[in-house]
Design a protein around this motif. Sequence first.
Motif, PDB file in Angstrom:
ATOM      1  N   VAL A 111       1.691  19.437  -5.162  1.00 14.52           N
ATOM      2  CA  VAL A 111       2.702  20.289  -4.542  1.00 14.52           C
ATOM      3  C   VAL A 111       3.247  21.258  -5.567  1.00 14.52           C
ATOM      4  N   GLN A 112       3.660  22.411  -5.122  1.00 15.49           N
ATOM      5  CA  GLN A 112       4.260  23.397  -6.012  1.00 15.49           C
ATOM      6  C   GLN A 112       5.692  23.001  -6.369  1.00 15.49           C
ATOM      7  N   GLY A 113       6.136  23.418  -7.514  1.00 18.36           N
ATOM      8  CA  GLY A 113       7.508  23.176  -7.908  1.00 18.36           C
ATOM      9  C   GLY A 113       8.475  23.683  -6.847  1.00 18.36           C
ATOM     10  N   GLY A 114       9.497  22.880  -6.544  1.00 15.22           N
ATOM     11  CA  GLY A 114      10.445  23.212  -5.497  1.00 15.22           C
ATOM     12  C   GLY A 114      10.080  22.637  -4.150  1.00 15.22           C
ATOM     13  N   GLY A 115       8.877  22.108  -4.054  1.00 18.22           N
ATOM     14  CA  GLY A 115       8.411  21.545  -2.793  1.00 18.22           C
ATOM     15  C   GLY A 115       8.870  20.116  -2.571  1.00 18.22           C
ATOM     16  N   SER A 116       8.368  19.526  -1.497  1.00 21.31           N
ATOM     17  CA  SER A 116       8.779  18.176  -1.115  1.00 21.31           C
ATOM     18  C   SER A 116       7.566  17.319  -0.797  1.00 21.31           C
ATOM     19  N   LEU A 117       7.733  16.030  -1.003  1.00 24.17           N
ATOM     20  CA  LEU A 117       6.760  15.032  -0.589  1.00 24.17           C
ATOM     21  C   LEU A 117       7.521  13.802  -0.119  1.00 24.17           C
ATOM     22  N   ARG A 118       6.897  13.058   0.771  1.00 27.95           N
ATOM     23  CA  ARG A 118       7.467  11.789   1.209  1.00 27.95           C
ATOM     24  C   ARG A 118       6.454  10.687   0.957  1.00 27.95           C
ATOM     25  N   LEU A 119       6.828   9.756   0.103  1.00 29.22           N
ATOM     26  CA  LEU A 119       5.981   8.605  -0.165  1.00 29.22           C
ATOM     27  C   LEU A 119       6.360   7.458   0.762  1.00 29.22           C
ATOM     28  N   SER A 120       5.363   6.702   1.141  1.00 27.67           N
ATOM     29  CA  SER A 120       5.581   5.511   1.957  1.00 27.67           C
ATOM     30  C   SER A 120       4.888   4.342   1.296  1.00 27.67           C
ATOM     31  N   CYS A 121       5.427   3.175   1.484  1.00 31.03           N
ATOM     32  CA  CYS A 121       4.813   1.959   0.963  1.00 31.03           C
ATOM     33  C   CYS A 121       4.954   0.885   2.025  1.00 31.03           C
ATOM     34  N   ALA A 122       3.838   0.458   2.557  1.00 30.53           N
ATOM     35  CA  ALA A 122       3.838  -0.528   3.632  1.00 30.53           C
ATOM     36  C   ALA A 122       3.421  -1.887   3.097  1.00 30.53           C
ATOM     37  N   ALA A 123       4.133  -2.902   3.504  1.00 32.36           N
ATOM     38  CA  ALA A 123       3.853  -4.268   3.076  1.00 32.36           C
ATOM     39  C   ALA A 123       3.155  -5.046   4.183  1.00 32.36           C
ATOM     40  N   SER A 124       2.192  -5.848   3.783  1.00 32.95           N
ATOM     41  CA  SER A 124       1.501  -6.685   4.752  1.00 32.95           C
ATOM     42  C   SER A 124       1.214  -8.045   4.130  1.00 32.95           C
ATOM     43  N   GLY A 125       0.937  -9.016   4.949  1.00 37.43           N
ATOM     44  CA  GLY A 125       0.684 -10.352   4.444  1.00 37.43           C
ATOM     45  C   GLY A 125       1.795 -11.316   4.800  1.00 37.43           C
ATOM     46  N   ALA A 126       1.488 -12.590   4.682  1.00 37.20           N
ATOM     47  CA  ALA A 126       2.414 -13.623   5.148  1.00 37.20           C
ATOM     48  C   ALA A 126       3.771 -13.543   4.447  1.00 37.20           C
ATOM     49  N   MET A 127       3.771 -13.229   3.162  1.00 39.79           N
ATOM     50  CA  MET A 127       5.037 -13.204   2.425  1.00 39.79           C
ATOM     51  C   MET A 127       5.989 -12.142   2.948  1.00 39.79           C
ATOM     52  N   PHE A 128       5.477 -11.138   3.600  1.00 37.51           N
ATOM     53  CA  PHE A 128       6.334 -10.043   4.014  1.00 37.51           C
ATOM     54  C   PHE A 128       6.778 -10.161   5.465  1.00 37.51           C
ATOM     55  N   GLN A 131       0.842  -1.185   0.000  1.00 33.87           N
ATOM     56  CA  GLN A 131       0.000   0.000   0.000  1.00 33.87           C
ATOM     57  C   GLN A 131       0.879   1.237   0.000  1.00 33.87           C
ATOM     58  N   ALA A 132       0.805   1.991  -1.097  1.00 28.57           N
ATOM     59  CA  ALA A 132       1.572   3.231  -1.207  1.00 28.57           C
ATOM     60  C   ALA A 132       0.686   4.413  -0.863  1.00 28.57           C
ATOM     61  N   PHE A 133       1.249   5.398  -0.181  1.00 33.30           N
ATOM     62  CA  PHE A 133       0.511   6.609   0.136  1.00 33.30           C
ATOM     63  C   PHE A 133       1.508   7.750   0.325  1.00 33.30           C
ATOM     64  N   GLY A 134       0.957   8.962   0.369  1.00 31.25           N
ATOM     65  CA  GLY A 134       1.792  10.136   0.542  1.00 31.25           C
ATOM     66  C   GLY A 134       1.822  11.058  -0.657  1.00 31.25           C
ATOM     67  N   GLY A 135       1.175  10.657  -1.759  1.00 34.75           N
ATOM     68  CA  GLY A 135       1.147  11.513  -2.929  1.00 34.75           C
ATOM     69  C   GLY A 135       0.253  12.723  -2.715  1.00 34.75           C
ATOM     70  N   GLY A 136       0.251  13.599  -3.700  1.00 30.78           N
ATOM     71  CA  GLY A 136      -0.578  14.781  -3.611  1.00 30.78           C
ATOM     72  C   GLY A 136      -0.140  15.830  -4.596  1.00 30.78           C
TER      73      GLY A 136
END
Length: 119
Positions: A11-28, A4-9
């Motif tokens: 933003v103005q040029g020159g700005g910052s964002l931090r994306l996160s991707c969390a893994a769940s389930g037996a394989m992880f 599950q990826a989140f954190g997008g949105g």
Amino acid sequence: VQLQAFGGGLVQGGGSLRLSCAASGAMFIMFRYFDLGWYRQPPGKERELVAAITTDSTTDYTDSVKGRFTISRDNAKNTVYLQMNSLKPEDTAVYYCKATHDITRTTYWGKGTQVTVSS
């Protein structure tokens, strides 16, 4: 098995964002054995690799984001991050995370998160 990826949105040029991707389930349960990557797909273009991090935390970046983006991982939280600084309009894309088991090479993709950078 889920990424599950989140954190997008918007933003103005020159700005910052931090994306996160969390893994769940037996394989992880053994998340630390997965190579991880962030990809992006700009409108009308093919999906491309943005950044990758291996099981031993070796990183690699596409040339256009070097010095601006940083990929990192937290194995205790089953999460991979993409810190994006000095964003440009050309960074606008849907961003996806990918996990590949380092031995079996089984691959999992997360659903994308939209990043839009205004000029």
